[in-house]
Design an enzyme around this catalytic site. Structure first.
Site, PDB file in Angstrom:
ATOM      1  N   CYS A  79       0.834  -1.202   0.000  1.00 53.34           N
ATOM      2  CA  CYS A  79       0.000   0.000   0.000  1.00 53.34           C
ATOM      3  C   CYS A  79       0.873   1.259   0.000  1.00 53.34           C
ATOM      4  CB  CYS A  79      -1.006  -0.041   1.151  1.00 53.34           C
ATOM      5  SG  CYS A  79      -2.370   1.133   0.955  1.00 53.34           S
ATOM      6  N   HIS A 170      -3.232  -4.875   1.561  1.00 49.11           N
ATOM      7  CA  HIS A 170      -2.612  -5.168   2.857  1.00 49.11           C
ATOM      8  C   HIS A 170      -2.643  -6.671   3.135  1.00 49.11           C
ATOM      9  CE1 HIS A 170      -2.288  -1.050   4.550  1.00 49.11           C
ATOM     10  NE2 HIS A 170      -3.276  -0.798   3.717  1.00 49.11           N
ATOM     11  N   GLU A 172      -0.966  -8.257   5.216  1.00 49.32           N
ATOM     12  CA  GLU A 172      -0.738  -8.490   6.646  1.00 49.32           C
ATOM     13  C   GLU A 172      -2.019  -8.411   7.472  1.00 49.32           C
ATOM     14  OE1 GLU A 172      -0.770  -4.048   6.275  1.00 49.32           O
ATOM     15  OE2 GLU A 172      -0.164  -5.721   5.005  1.00 49.32           O
TER      16      GLU A 172
END
Length: 192
Positions: A79, A170, A172
């Site tokens: 990002c 994202h 994560e």
């Protein structure tokens, strides 16, 4: 054991630490330039790219990060981290790090309220990866040495150029660590 750094100035730092550790590597939150010497690869997390840039300037990270890259060490931008890696940013005269031969457009999927999740097919990673898009950029254009890994609705959302990996979303923020594992495999190859 591989040591993977997460630039710890701002953004989704702990989520990346969790992903790295889930993949069996050691995570290091990088807050000091000297820490770059002890890691094998670096994740530039999502967050707010202009804030991250100000902090990188304040703490003198720009040149050391460029040297880290020049040493051939892999870097993964997610990002805002993708924006930091890009050589060109739509509407801006200067890049941040300018390492990856891509042009990115900030917030190209809309503002915070337009955040969404989408199933992605990512070359070399998965055919069913859920990408979390939050004020996400997208890659408008890639250089000839850049491999497009994924698109969403015709927009490039993941790419790789040698030691550099970048994505608009994202990875994560989910419990699916395949994208992080892909980066760890890049780091392992670079160390070999």
């Amino acid at each position: 054991m591989m040591k993977i750094g997460v630039l710890g100035l701002q953004g989704a730092v702990q989520e990346h630490v969790r992903s790295i550790e889930a993949c069996g590597a050691e995570a290091v939150v990088v807050k000091k330039i000297e820490q770059l010497e002890e890691i094998d690869g670096l994740i530039l997390p999502g967050g707010e790219s202009t804030t991250m840039r100000r902090l990188m300037d304040k703490y003198g990270f720009i040149e050391p990060l460029k040297q880290f890259a020049a040493a051939g060490k892999p870097m993964f931008g997610t990002c805002a981290g993708l924006i930091l890696l890009a050589k060109r940013i739509v509407g801006y005269d200067e890049p941040h790090l300018g390492l990856m031969d891509i042009t990115v457009e900030r917030n190209s999927f809309g503002r915070q309220r337009e955040s969404f999740e989408a199933e992605l097919s990512i070359a070399g990673v998965a055919d069913d990866f859920i990408g979390v898009f939050i004020r996400a950029p997208h890659i408008v254009e890639v250089g000839e040495d850049v491999e497009v890994l994924a698109k969403y609705e015709g927009r490039i959302v993941a790419a790789r150029q040698g030691q550099f990996l970048g994505c608009s979303f994202h990875p994560e923020l989910t419990d699916d660590y395949r994208m992080t594992q892909y980066f760890l495999n890049m780091v392992k190859e670079a160390k070999a």
